[in-house]
Each structure stands twice: as structure tokens, then as C-alpha cells.
Design a protein around this motif. Structure first.
Motif, PDB file in Angstrom:
ATOM      1  N   THR A  70       0.732  -1.059  -0.138  1.00  0.00           N
ATOM      2  CA  THR A  70       0.066   0.103   0.082  1.00  0.00           C
ATOM      3  C   THR A  70       0.835   1.314  -0.181  1.00  0.00           C
ATOM      4  O   THR A  70       0.397   2.126  -0.875  1.00  0.00           O
ATOM      5  N   ILE A  71       1.907   1.379   0.896  1.00  0.00           N
ATOM      6  CA  ILE A  71       2.834   2.453   0.890  1.00  0.00           C
ATOM      7  C   ILE A  71       3.463   2.595  -0.475  1.00  0.00           C
ATOM      8  O   ILE A  71       3.640   3.678  -0.789  1.00  0.00           O
ATOM      9  N   THR A  72       4.080   1.434  -0.965  1.00  0.00           N
ATOM     10  CA  THR A  72       4.684   1.701  -2.255  1.00  0.00           C
ATOM     11  C   THR A  72       3.856   1.996  -3.367  1.00  0.00           C
ATOM     12  O   THR A  72       4.141   2.894  -4.221  1.00  0.00           O
ATOM     13  N   ARG A  73       2.579   1.185  -3.549  1.00  0.00           N
ATOM     14  CA  ARG A  73       1.890   1.486  -4.783  1.00  0.00           C
ATOM     15  C   ARG A  73       0.767   2.508  -4.737  1.00  0.00           C
ATOM     16  O   ARG A  73       0.103   2.779  -5.625  1.00  0.00           O
ATOM     17  N   GLY A  74       0.287   2.890  -3.319  1.00  0.00           N
ATOM     18  CA  GLY A  74      -0.688   3.685  -3.112  1.00  0.00           C
ATOM     19  C   GLY A  74      -1.889   3.092  -3.077  1.00  0.00           C
ATOM     20  O   GLY A  74      -2.126   1.727  -3.356  1.00  0.00           O
ATOM     21  N   ARG A  75      -3.035   3.769  -3.131  1.00  0.00           N
ATOM     22  CA  ARG A  75      -4.353   3.311  -3.077  1.00  0.00           C
ATOM     23  C   ARG A  75      -5.246   4.159  -3.555  1.00  0.00           C
ATOM     24  O   ARG A  75      -5.594   5.359  -3.026  1.00  0.00           O
ATOM     25  N   ALA A  76      -5.912   3.938  -4.931  1.00  0.00           N
ATOM     26  CA  ALA A  76      -6.725   4.955  -5.441  1.00  0.00           C
ATOM     27  C   ALA A  76      -8.237   4.545  -5.103  1.00  0.00           C
ATOM     28  O   ALA A  76      -8.907   3.778  -4.553  1.00  0.00           O
ATOM     29  N   PHE A  77      -8.987   5.989  -4.824  1.00  0.00           N
ATOM     30  CA  PHE A  77     -10.399   6.032  -4.265  1.00  0.00           C
ATOM     31  C   PHE A  77     -10.789   7.132  -5.194  1.00  0.00           C
ATOM     32  O   PHE A  77     -10.201   8.029  -5.574  1.00  0.00           O
ATOM     33  N   ALA A  78     -12.060   6.931  -5.379  1.00  0.00           N
ATOM     34  CA  ALA A  78     -13.037   7.857  -6.264  1.00  0.00           C
ATOM     35  C   ALA A  78     -13.206   9.134  -5.236  1.00  0.00           C
ATOM     36  O   ALA A  78     -13.484   8.992  -4.156  1.00  0.00           O
ATOM     37  N   ALA A  79     -13.120  10.290  -5.849  1.00  0.00           N
ATOM     38  CA  ALA A  79     -13.507  11.574  -5.250  1.00  0.00           C
ATOM     39  C   ALA A  79     -14.989  11.676  -4.962  1.00  0.00           C
ATOM     40  O   ALA A  79     -15.721  10.909  -5.506  1.00  0.00           O
ATOM     41  N   PRO A  80     -15.283  12.126  -3.869  1.00  0.00           N
ATOM     42  CA  PRO A  80     -14.582  12.999  -3.065  1.00  0.00           C
ATOM     43  C   PRO A  80     -13.487  12.442  -1.985  1.00  0.00           C
ATOM     44  O   PRO A  80     -13.042  13.122  -1.298  1.00  0.00           O
ATOM     45  N   ARG A  81     -13.464  11.121  -1.973  1.00  0.00           N
ATOM     46  CA  ARG A  81     -12.677  10.409  -0.944  1.00  0.00           C
ATOM     47  C   ARG A  81     -10.821  10.781  -1.583  1.00  0.00           C
ATOM     48  O   ARG A  81     -10.848  10.737  -2.742  1.00  0.00           O
ATOM     49  N   TYR A  82     -10.136  10.719  -0.708  1.00  0.00           N
ATOM     50  CA  TYR A  82      -8.801  10.729  -0.811  1.00  0.00           C
ATOM     51  C   TYR A  82      -8.105   9.679  -1.276  1.00  0.00           C
ATOM     52  O   TYR A  82      -8.579   8.455  -0.592  1.00  0.00           O
ATOM     53  N   SER A  83      -7.211   9.757  -2.251  1.00  0.00           N
ATOM     54  CA  SER A  83      -6.465   8.429  -2.727  1.00  0.00           C
ATOM     55  C   SER A  83      -5.062   8.777  -2.083  1.00  0.00           C
ATOM     56  O   SER A  83      -4.475   9.509  -1.820  1.00  0.00           O
ATOM     57  N   MET A  84      -4.604   7.206  -1.719  1.00  0.00           N
ATOM     58  CA  MET A  84      -3.225   7.257  -1.055  1.00  0.00           C
ATOM     59  C   MET A  84      -2.339   7.282  -2.224  1.00  0.00           C
ATOM     60  O   MET A  84      -2.458   6.717  -3.190  1.00  0.00           O
ATOM     61  N   PRO A  85      -1.358   8.358  -2.184  1.00  0.00           N
ATOM     62  CA  PRO A  85      -0.448   8.311  -3.102  1.00  0.00           C
ATOM     63  C   PRO A  85       0.659   7.104  -2.993  1.00  0.00           C
ATOM     64  O   PRO A  85       1.044   6.368  -2.164  1.00  0.00           O
ATOM     65  N   ALA A  86       1.413   6.951  -4.257  1.00  0.00           N
ATOM     66  CA  ALA A  86       2.426   6.041  -4.519  1.00  0.00           C
ATOM     67  C   ALA A  86       3.636   6.462  -3.866  1.00  0.00           C
ATOM     68  O   ALA A  86       4.316   7.370  -4.635  1.00  0.00           O
ATOM     69  N   TRP A  87       4.189   5.908  -2.654  1.00  0.00           N
ATOM     70  CA  TRP A  87       5.326   6.627  -2.312  1.00  0.00           C
ATOM     71  C   TRP A  87       6.526   5.829  -2.734  1.00  0.00           C
ATOM     72  O   TRP A  87       7.860   6.120  -2.582  1.00  0.00           O
ATOM     73  N   GLY A  88       6.367   4.698  -3.373  1.00  0.00           N
ATOM     74  CA  GLY A  88       7.705   3.743  -3.624  1.00  0.00           C
ATOM     75  C   GLY A  88       8.367   4.188  -4.741  1.00  0.00           C
ATOM     76  O   GLY A  88       7.751   4.877  -5.560  1.00  0.00           O
ATOM     77  N   ARG A  89       9.628   4.442  -4.750  1.00  0.00           N
ATOM     78  CA  ARG A  89      10.595   4.881  -5.858  1.00  0.00           C
ATOM     79  C   ARG A  89      10.358   4.116  -7.219  1.00  0.00           C
ATOM     80  O   ARG A  89      10.276   4.588  -8.265  1.00  0.00           O
ATOM     81  N   SER A  90       9.962   2.860  -7.001  1.00  0.00           N
ATOM     82  CA  SER A  90       9.622   1.802  -8.319  1.00  0.00           C
ATOM     83  C   SER A  90       8.281   2.291  -8.974  1.00  0.00           C
ATOM     84  O   SER A  90       8.023   2.185  -9.914  1.00  0.00           O
ATOM     85  N   GLU A  91       7.354   3.148  -8.315  1.00  0.00           N
ATOM     86  CA  GLU A  91       6.194   3.923  -8.732  1.00  0.00           C
ATOM     87  C   GLU A  91       6.303   5.173  -8.765  1.00  0.00           C
ATOM     88  O   GLU A  91       5.315   5.802  -8.887  1.00  0.00           O
ATOM     89  N   SER A  92       7.652   5.820  -9.076  1.00  0.00           N
ATOM     90  CA  SER A  92       7.847   7.175  -9.190  1.00  0.00           C
ATOM     91  C   SER A  92       7.576   7.789  -7.811  1.00  0.00           C
ATOM     92  O   SER A  92       7.482   9.142  -8.065  1.00  0.00           O
ATOM     93  N   GLY A  93       7.532   7.250  -6.773  1.00  0.00           N
ATOM     94  CA  GLY A  93       7.711   7.963  -5.635  1.00  0.00           C
ATOM     95  C   GLY A  93       8.987   8.530  -4.952  1.00  0.00           C
ATOM     96  O   GLY A  93       9.915   8.513  -5.672  1.00  0.00           O
ATOM     97  N   GLN A  94       9.072   8.983  -3.734  1.00  0.00           N
ATOM     98  CA  GLN A  94      10.450   9.311  -3.262  1.00  0.00           C
ATOM     99  C   GLN A  94      11.014   8.454  -2.158  1.00  0.00           C
ATOM    100  O   GLN A  94      11.982   8.710  -1.664  1.00  0.00           O
ATOM    101  N   LEU A  95      10.334   7.234  -1.625  1.00  0.00           N
ATOM    102  CA  LEU A  95      10.951   6.346  -0.857  1.00  0.00           C
ATOM    103  C   LEU A  95      11.633   5.223  -1.515  1.00  0.00           C
ATOM    104  O   LEU A  95      10.790   4.703  -2.316  1.00  0.00           O
ATOM    105  N   ASN A  96      12.710   4.881  -1.049  1.00  0.00           N
ATOM    106  CA  ASN A  96      13.460   3.649  -1.384  1.00  0.00           C
ATOM    107  C   ASN A  96      12.757   2.428  -0.574  1.00  0.00           C
ATOM    108  O   ASN A  96      11.883   2.639   0.202  1.00  0.00           O
ATOM    109  N   GLU A  97      13.257   1.247  -1.113  1.00  0.00           N
ATOM    110  CA  GLU A  97      12.667   0.122  -0.379  1.00  0.00           C
ATOM    111  C   GLU A  97      13.055   0.086   1.271  1.00  0.00           C
ATOM    112  O   GLU A  97      12.022  -0.360   2.156  1.00  0.00           O
ATOM    113  N   GLU A  98      14.197   0.301   1.594  1.00  0.00           N
ATOM    114  CA  GLU A  98      14.421   0.514   2.871  1.00  0.00           C
ATOM    115  C   GLU A  98      13.657   1.543   3.602  1.00  0.00           C
ATOM    116  O   GLU A  98      13.272   1.312   4.807  1.00  0.00           O
ATOM    117  N   GLN A  99      13.480   2.707   3.032  1.00  0.00           N
ATOM    118  CA  GLN A  99      12.765   3.631   3.697  1.00  0.00           C
ATOM    119  C   GLN A  99      11.073   3.115   3.955  1.00  0.00           C
ATOM    120  O   GLN A  99      10.349   3.495   4.934  1.00  0.00           O
TER     121      GLN A  99
END
Length: 356
Positions: free
Chosen positions: A191-220
Motif C-alpha cells: 500500500t505504501i509503495t503503490r498507493g491506493r486509489a479511491f474515487a473523489a471526494p474520497r482521498y487517494s493514497m499516493p504511491a510513495w515507492g520509488r519503483s512507482e515514481s515516489g520518493q521512498l526507496n525500499e528501505e525507507q
């Protein structure tokens, strides 16, 4: 307290003492025989003589004492045996201290366990720092999801359940098993790596993993997961205060609900276009996929779907897009349930109903 250096120091001192005791030569040095006096030549006055050359007779070397040779050989053998024994003793002591005998300094844990715990503590602290920086505004001060944005993370189900006993219950009185912690870790990591999409007006969880263009590496990512499973949530406000950051969450603005028709058209232009054409008179990319340019007035195109519509089922088109093979087995139309959310399917249906 790390006793590893102390253990090796004691072993080294013992080895040095044994070496000094057994192998340092303490016999008095052997006295050398006195050299003979120089032999000189004497000539009468007036004699013509050559320059005399002084010389002395070198002493004949003594034969080595067989007992002394034997003693030296024995000492060398003892040295080799002691070195081998010392090497194996140090290896055995190190292995035993690491994995076997509990060390009193660690209150009944082994050195290996203590090392693992120290690494985990460091990882949890780094995870808390990451949460305080990136997750605080959405998931709240204590991860309870009380901001109205992110879901609660500070839940008993997310905690490490090492207390899962042979009876199959944890501290919370819930049924558990050994694999539960692995499943929780995988879910949080994904979930942290890939994120989790929800339809508006609900917030979506962004993808934080670097493999998904996020800013956290695997160790983080792993550090954040460790904090959620093992950490103390009181640490979050402490970190925010230490870093002079706001102590109240500042959630992002509420996502706007998209226009269903516009959102459906966007999905169709990126997903459905792979098979269907939406321009009247233009052939579809897939010969088996009909042109949908006038679908609202000309559709449906197959008998099972026509029968479903004729039955008066108002959700006939939603059911078709959701799981077409369930209505017409063998159709080339794939099942979109699980690929698109229910809201996204409803948007596609709303768009198709405008194609007249």
C-alpha cells in the motif's frame, strides 16, 4: 552494553600469557669459548721479511645438544597446538555468545537477539521520522485517521503479534497465526509503495515507492512499516516539536468530484480505445469489437445483452462492462471488475449513454 570487545580482549590476554609462559626462552645464554691469542712471527734484526699476517685459529663448532634440539621441537609443536586450539576456542566462544548462551548483560537475550533488536529500534526511529515528515497531515498525530483524509494506521491489527500463543490468540483476544504478521507487513508495504486509489471526494493514497515514481526507496518503506508495527506513536509529536514543525495536521483540500461523463470519456480514451472505435464510420482496432460511436441509440449488439435490457434491468450496461463473460460466455469483451473501480465503471456507462 556490548561485551564483544571485552570477550576478545580476555581471549587475547589469555593467549598472550600462554605464549609467554611456554615459548619465551628463559635459559641463560651459552658462554663462548675464548679466542686464542694471535700467533706472531719473529725475525732477527736485519732480516728481510715480508709483512707478517696475523691470524687466529677459528674454534671448531660444537655439535648441537640432542636434548636441546628435542626440547625446541617440542616447544614448536606445543606452539602450533596452542595456536590452533586458541583459534577454535575464539570461534567457538564467539558463536556461543552470539547464538547460544544468554548474556546476563542483555537480561536473558543472546548477543544476536540484542543486535537484531538494536537494528529494529534504529529502523523504527527512522520510520517515525519519515511518518512525521510525510504522513502526519493525512493520518494524524497518532495515526488514528482522525484528520478525515488517511485511514487509521494505529490499529491492533497492524501491530506485530509476537504474542500469538499456541492457543491461537493474541493480546487482543483475536485469532491469529504465525503468518499473520507476514501478511500485515506485505499489505502495508504494498500500500505504501503503490498507493491506493479511491474515487473523489474520497482521498487517494499516493504511491510513495520509488519503483512507482515516489520518493521512498525500499528501505525507507520498510522503516515506515516497522514503525507502524512496532513503534510508539507518542514519538511523532516529539519529532515534530524537535524539528520545529506544526503540531496540528494540515490536510490537503478535498478532491473535487469529476463530471461522470468527462471522467468516463477519459477512461474510454485510454482503456476502451484499445479495442473499440468511438468515431462513427471508423473501424475498431479489434475486428471483434463493435464501433461505439452511436452506442446509446444502436446498442446493444449481442443477443444475451439485448435480452438482459429487454428484461427491464436498469443496470444492464453496468453489468456488461463489469463482467461481460458472465452474460455472454466466450465473448472477447474482458471482465473489468477488479481493474476499474465501481465508480470508474459508472463513469464509463454514463459516457456510453451520451453516444447518440
Amino acid at each position: 552494553m556490548d561485551v564483544t570487545p571485552l570477550v576478545f580482549l580476555v581471549v587475547a590476554l589469555v593467549a598472550a600469557s600462554v605464549f609467554l609462559l611456554l615459548f619465551v626462552h628463559t635459559d641463560e645464554p651459552r658462554s663462548e669459548a675464548p679466542r686464542p691469542a694471535l700467533i706472531t712471527q719473529h725475525y732477527a734484526p736485519g732480516d728481510t721479511v715480508e709483512q707478517p699476517t696475523p691470524y687466529y685459529a677459528a674454534p671448531v663448532p660444537e655439535s648441537p645438544d640432542p636434548l636441546e634440539v628435542s626440547a625446541n621441537t617440542d616447544k614448536k609443536a606445543l606452539l602450533a597446538i596452542a595456536l590452533v586450539f586458541g583459534l577454535f576456542a575464539m570461534m567457538g566462544a564467539y558463536y556461543t555468545l552470539q547464538t547460544g548462551i544468554p548474556i546476563r548483560a542483555y537480561a536473558g537475550t543472546t548477543m544476536l537477539d540484542s543486535s537484531k533488536q538494536k537494528q529494529l529500534d534504529v529502523s523504527v526511529e527512522h520510520g517515525a521520522e519519515t511518518y512525521a515528515s510525510l504522513c502526519f497531515d493525512c493520518h494524524g498525530k497518532r495515526g488514528q485517521g482522525d484528520v478525515g483524509v488517511g485511514l487509521p494506521l494505529n490499529r491492533p491489527d497492524n501491530k506485530y503479534r509476537a504474542s500469538c500463543t499456541a492457543t491461537g490468540q493474541n493480546d487482543n483476544g483475536k485469532t491469529c497465526k504465525q503468518s499473520d504478521d507476514d501478511a500485515i507487513r506485505k499489505f502495508l508495504t504494498d500500500t505504501i509503495t503503490r498507493g491506493r486509489a479511491f474515487a473523489a471526494p474520497r482521498y487517494s493514497m499516493p504511491a510513495w515507492g520509488r519503483s512507482e515514481s515516489g520518493q521512498l526507496n525500499e528501505e525507507q518503506v520498510n522503516q515506515v512499516v516497522n514503525f507502524i508495527m512496532y513503534g510508539n506513536w507518542d514519538r511523532i509529536l516529539q519529532i515534530r516539536e524537535e524539528q520545529s514543525l506544526a503540531l496540528e495536521p494540515n490536510p490537503p483540500p478535498t478532491p473535487k468530484v469529476p463530471d461522470p461523463v468527462t471522467a468516463g470519456q477519459q477512461i474510454a480514451s485510454t482503456t476502451c480505445i484499445a479495442c473499440h472505435s468511438f468515431t462513427p464510420g471508423t473501424a475498431s482496432a479489434n475486428p471483434l469489437a463493435p464501433n461505439l460511436g452511436h452506442y446509446a441509440t444502436e446498442g446493444p449488439f449481442n443477443d444475451p445483452l439485448k435480452a438482459l435490457k429487454a428484461s427491464g434491468d436498469a443496470a444492464w450496461l453496468t453489468k456488461w462492462v463489469t463482467n461481460a463473460p458472465a452474460i455472454k460466455p466466450g465473448t472477447a469483451m474482458p471482465k473489468w471488475e477488479g481493474v476499474l473501480t465501481a465508480d470508474q465503471i459508472s463513469w464509463v456507462v454514463a459516457y456510453l449513454q451520451t453516444l447518440k
